[in-house]
Design a protein around this motif. Structure first.
Motif, PDB file in Angstrom:
ATOM      1  N   ALA A 160       8.680   8.262  -1.148  1.00 40.13           N
ATOM      2  CA  ALA A 160       7.656   7.643  -0.314  1.00 40.13           C
ATOM      3  C   ALA A 160       6.297   7.836  -0.959  1.00 40.13           C
ATOM      4  O   ALA A 160       6.013   8.885  -1.527  1.00 40.13           O
ATOM      5  CB  ALA A 160       7.664   8.248   1.089  1.00 40.13           C
ATOM      6  N   GLY A 161       5.477   6.778  -0.871  1.00 40.91           N
ATOM      7  CA  GLY A 161       4.137   6.869  -1.437  1.00 40.91           C
ATOM      8  C   GLY A 161       3.679   5.540  -1.981  1.00 40.91           C
ATOM      9  O   GLY A 161       4.351   4.513  -1.795  1.00 40.91           O
ATOM     10  N   PRO A 162       2.554   5.503  -2.679  1.00 42.90           N
ATOM     11  CA  PRO A 162       2.083   4.267  -3.311  1.00 42.90           C
ATOM     12  C   PRO A 162       3.102   3.800  -4.353  1.00 42.90           C
ATOM     13  O   PRO A 162       3.877   4.612  -4.883  1.00 42.90           O
ATOM     14  CB  PRO A 162       0.767   4.684  -3.975  1.00 42.90           C
ATOM     15  N   PRO A 163       3.123   2.509  -4.697  1.00 44.00           N
ATOM     16  CA  PRO A 163       4.109   1.985  -5.656  1.00 44.00           C
ATOM     17  C   PRO A 163       4.149   2.752  -6.972  1.00 44.00           C
ATOM     18  O   PRO A 163       5.231   3.041  -7.498  1.00 44.00           O
ATOM     19  CB  PRO A 163       3.644   0.537  -5.874  1.00 44.00           C
ATOM     20  N   GLN A 164       2.982   3.116  -7.513  1.00 46.19           N
ATOM     21  CA  GLN A 164       2.938   3.829  -8.790  1.00 46.19           C
ATOM     22  C   GLN A 164       3.644   5.194  -8.695  1.00 46.19           C
ATOM     23  O   GLN A 164       4.284   5.638  -9.654  1.00 46.19           O
ATOM     24  CB  GLN A 164       1.482   4.033  -9.239  1.00 46.19           C
ATOM     25  N   GLN A 165       3.553   5.833  -7.539  1.00 44.69           N
ATOM     26  CA  GLN A 165       4.196   7.133  -7.344  1.00 44.69           C
ATOM     27  C   GLN A 165       5.703   6.979  -7.203  1.00 44.69           C
ATOM     28  O   GLN A 165       6.478   7.737  -7.796  1.00 44.69           O
ATOM     29  CB  GLN A 165       3.610   7.812  -6.102  1.00 44.69           C
ATOM     30  N   VAL A 166       6.143   5.992  -6.410  1.00 41.36           N
ATOM     31  CA  VAL A 166       7.578   5.754  -6.204  1.00 41.36           C
ATOM     32  C   VAL A 166       8.241   5.342  -7.516  1.00 41.36           C
ATOM     33  O   VAL A 166       9.404   5.667  -7.774  1.00 41.36           O
ATOM     34  CB  VAL A 166       7.794   4.687  -5.104  1.00 41.36           C
ATOM     35  N   ALA A 167       7.512   4.631  -8.373  1.00 38.25           N
ATOM     36  CA  ALA A 167       8.054   4.183  -9.663  1.00 38.25           C
ATOM     37  C   ALA A 167       8.428   5.352 -10.562  1.00 38.25           C
ATOM     38  O   ALA A 167       9.237   5.203 -11.484  1.00 38.25           O
ATOM     39  CB  ALA A 167       7.040   3.278 -10.363  1.00 38.25           C
ATOM     40  N   GLN A 168       7.869   6.525 -10.302  1.00 39.57           N
ATOM     41  CA  GLN A 168       8.140   7.710 -11.122  1.00 39.57           C
ATOM     42  C   GLN A 168       9.161   8.654 -10.460  1.00 39.57           C
ATOM     43  O   GLN A 168       9.494   9.695 -11.030  1.00 39.57           O
ATOM     44  CB  GLN A 168       6.833   8.473 -11.397  1.00 39.57           C
ATOM     45  N   ALA A 169       9.626   8.291  -9.265  1.00 38.31           N
ATOM     46  CA  ALA A 169      10.509   9.182  -8.510  1.00 38.31           C
ATOM     47  C   ALA A 169      11.865   9.338  -9.190  1.00 38.31           C
ATOM     48  O   ALA A 169      12.497   8.357  -9.598  1.00 38.31           O
ATOM     49  CB  ALA A 169      10.681   8.656  -7.091  1.00 38.31           C
ATOM     50  N   LYS A 170      12.344  10.564  -9.295  1.00 37.94           N
ATOM     51  CA  LYS A 170      13.651  10.823  -9.869  1.00 37.94           C
ATOM     52  C   LYS A 170      14.714  10.673  -8.788  1.00 37.94           C
ATOM     53  O   LYS A 170      14.502  11.009  -7.639  1.00 37.94           O
ATOM     54  CB  LYS A 170      13.691  12.246 -10.452  1.00 37.94           C
ATOM     55  N   GLY A 171      15.870  10.167  -9.181  1.00 34.80           N
ATOM     56  CA  GLY A 171      16.955   9.981  -8.219  1.00 34.80           C
ATOM     57  C   GLY A 171      16.855   8.691  -7.433  1.00 34.80           C
ATOM     58  O   GLY A 171      17.692   8.418  -6.573  1.00 34.80           O
ATOM     59  N   SER A 172      15.829   7.888  -7.701  1.00 33.99           N
ATOM     60  CA  SER A 172      15.664   6.614  -7.000  1.00 33.99           C
ATOM     61  C   SER A 172      16.252   5.484  -7.835  1.00 33.99           C
ATOM     62  O   SER A 172      15.964   5.365  -9.036  1.00 33.99           O
ATOM     63  CB  SER A 172      14.176   6.338  -6.759  1.00 33.99           C
TER      64      SER A 172
ATOM     65  N   ASP B 117       0.835  -1.210   0.000  1.00 32.51           N
ATOM     66  CA  ASP B 117       0.000   0.000   0.000  1.00 32.51           C
ATOM     67  C   ASP B 117       0.870   1.261   0.000  1.00 32.51           C
ATOM     68  O   ASP B 117       0.497   2.286  -0.567  1.00 32.51           O
ATOM     69  CB  ASP B 117      -0.902   0.011   1.233  1.00 32.51           C
ATOM     70  N   TRP B 118       2.032   1.166   0.666  1.00 34.10           N
ATOM     71  CA  TRP B 118       2.897   2.330   0.822  1.00 34.10           C
ATOM     72  C   TRP B 118       4.354   1.879   0.789  1.00 34.10           C
ATOM     73  O   TRP B 118       4.708   0.877   1.410  1.00 34.10           O
ATOM     74  CB  TRP B 118       2.598   3.032   2.146  1.00 34.10           C
ATOM     75  N   VAL B 119       5.168   2.600   0.052  1.00 39.32           N
ATOM     76  CA  VAL B 119       6.577   2.221  -0.118  1.00 39.32           C
ATOM     77  C   VAL B 119       7.480   3.330   0.409  1.00 39.32           C
ATOM     78  O   VAL B 119       7.260   4.515   0.116  1.00 39.32           O
ATOM     79  CB  VAL B 119       6.903   1.957  -1.606  1.00 39.32           C
ATOM     80  N   LEU B 120       8.479   2.954   1.198  1.00 38.81           N
ATOM     81  CA  LEU B 120       9.540   3.874   1.616  1.00 38.81           C
ATOM     82  C   LEU B 120      10.820   3.412   0.936  1.00 38.81           C
ATOM     83  O   LEU B 120      11.334   2.332   1.253  1.00 38.81           O
ATOM     84  CB  LEU B 120       9.722   3.838   3.140  1.00 38.81           C
ATOM     85  N   ASP B 121      11.325   4.208  -0.004  1.00 43.12           N
ATOM     86  CA  ASP B 121      12.549   3.867  -0.721  1.00 43.12           C
ATOM     87  C   ASP B 121      13.723   4.518  -0.003  1.00 43.12           C
ATOM     88  O   ASP B 121      13.848   5.741   0.028  1.00 43.12           O
ATOM     89  CB  ASP B 121      12.450   4.355  -2.174  1.00 43.12           C
ATOM     90  N   MET B 122      14.579   3.680   0.595  1.00 49.77           N
ATOM     91  CA  MET B 122      15.717   4.182   1.359  1.00 49.77           C
ATOM     92  C   MET B 122      16.959   4.199   0.482  1.00 49.77           C
ATOM     93  O   MET B 122      17.162   3.332  -0.354  1.00 49.77           O
ATOM     94  CB  MET B 122      15.955   3.311   2.599  1.00 49.77           C
ATOM     95  N   GLY B 123      17.805   5.188   0.668  1.00 50.75           N
ATOM     96  CA  GLY B 123      19.000   5.266  -0.159  1.00 50.75           C
ATOM     97  C   GLY B 123      19.798   6.512   0.155  1.00 50.75           C
ATOM     98  O   GLY B 123      19.796   6.957   1.298  1.00 50.75           O
ATOM     99  N   PRO B 124      20.441   7.130  -0.859  1.00 48.27           N
ATOM    100  CA  PRO B 124      20.366   6.752  -2.281  1.00 48.27           C
ATOM    101  C   PRO B 124      21.201   5.535  -2.642  1.00 48.27           C
ATOM    102  O   PRO B 124      20.990   4.908  -3.672  1.00 48.27           O
ATOM    103  CB  PRO B 124      20.896   8.003  -2.985  1.00 48.27           C
ATOM    104  N   GLY B 125      22.150   5.142  -1.792  1.00 47.04           N
ATOM    105  CA  GLY B 125      22.946   3.947  -2.037  1.00 47.04           C
ATOM    106  C   GLY B 125      22.773   2.963  -0.899  1.00 47.04           C
ATOM    107  O   GLY B 125      21.784   3.005  -0.177  1.00 47.04           O
ATOM    108  N   ALA B 126      23.759   2.095  -0.736  1.00 50.08           N
ATOM    109  CA  ALA B 126      23.704   1.087   0.332  1.00 50.08           C
ATOM    110  C   ALA B 126      24.721   1.418   1.417  1.00 50.08           C
ATOM    111  O   ALA B 126      25.651   2.193   1.204  1.00 50.08           O
ATOM    112  CB  ALA B 126      23.982  -0.290  -0.251  1.00 50.08           C
TER     113      ALA B 126
END
Length: 267
Positions: free
Chosen positions: A240-252, A221-230
């Motif tokens: 952060a947001g629904p999968p469709q929104q995170v899929a469009q995020a720049k820099g991710s 339902d909600w994704v937190l993309d942690m980064g930018p590296g490991a």
């Protein structure tokens, strides 16, 4: 947080550190199996109770290995190893206990069944089938009931813990935290696991998963993309947001893979 009544951390730590621990005992499944053996005519004639069929109790177990099925062999300059018990040959029980059978199988032979095989074997026993069904649903149908905890991977141990939770009556308001539960899973079994995680959410619980499998990310339902590296290069919330929104995020670094996966689903 006022809506959270209980925290359940489903991690990859072993369910036990010796061969005495196994999936059947951890999930409570073995309690039902032992009662079935105790209810057989032969067991009642000998006045064997359910405790007789526990490899942790002196009256039923092999005394040479204390019911472990293995004996520890100490090696010079190397870690100790386990070898099959020369008396019971890994069966865990003494000869008298193994004389009692349920549908032509003794207790050791039942423990040697896989979850899938046991599900068929106990087709007429709902109390046994119920926990077996949950174990199958989280992709563990190939494991043996009595498989020692020392032979289980971290991912398998985690899914056994999850299956144990799923058997409980769900009252909601619990927070479940899982660390990469898809580790080692076949893609078809990932779908089964997702169905069970959704079941927890549908019951009014919150499920937080650390995961890299795009199937799980896309189903969230909600994704937190942690980064930018490991490692030292991470630690920031990139998107952060629904999968469709995170899929469009720049820099991710996740978004291209998530976008591709979502595109394949749409096709």
């Amino acid at each position: 947080m006022e809506h959270i009544k209980r925290l359940v951390r489903v991690d990859q730590k072993p369910i036990g550190r010796t061969p005495r621990s196994n999936m059947a005992t951890y999930t409570g499944l073995f309690d039902h199996v032992r009662r079935l053996f105790a209810a057989t005519p032969a067991a009642r004639k000998r006045r064997y109770d359910a405790g007789r069929f526990s490899f942790n109790v002196a009256k039923g177990r092999c005394e040479n290995c204390q019911g472990e099925g293995f004996v520890m062999v100490e090696l010079l300059f190397l870690p100790s190893v386990y070898a099959p018990c020369p008396v019971c040959r890994g069966a865990r029980y003494n000869a008298q206990t193994l004389e009692i059978t349920y549908q032509d199988r003794n207790i050791a032979q039942v423990l040697d069944l896989t979850v899938d095989a046991a599900y068929e074997f106990f087709a007429d026993e709902p109390t046994v089938q119920r926990p077996l069904a949950v174990l199958r649903e989280v992709g563990l149908g190939y494991l043996r009931l009595g498989q020692p905890a020392t032979e289980l991977s971290g991912g398998e141990a985690q899914r056994i813990k999850l299956a144990t939770e799923l058997q409980r009556t769900q009252r909601g308001q619990s927070l479940y935290v899982l660390d990469e539960p898809t580790t080692g899973l076949h893609p078809a079994d990932v779908e089964k696991l997702l169905a069970q995680l959704q079941r927890l959410a549908d019951a009014g619980n919150t499920v937080v998963v650390v995961e890299h499998d795009m199937r799980v990310v896309a189903a969230s339902d909600w994704v937190l993309d942690m980064g930018p590296g490991a490692g030292d290069e991470g630690g920031q919330v990139v998107a952060a947001g629904p999968p469709q929104q995170v899929a469009q995020a720049k820099g991710s670094k996740t978004s291209p893979y998530l976008r591709r996966f979502l595109g394949n689903i749409d096709k």
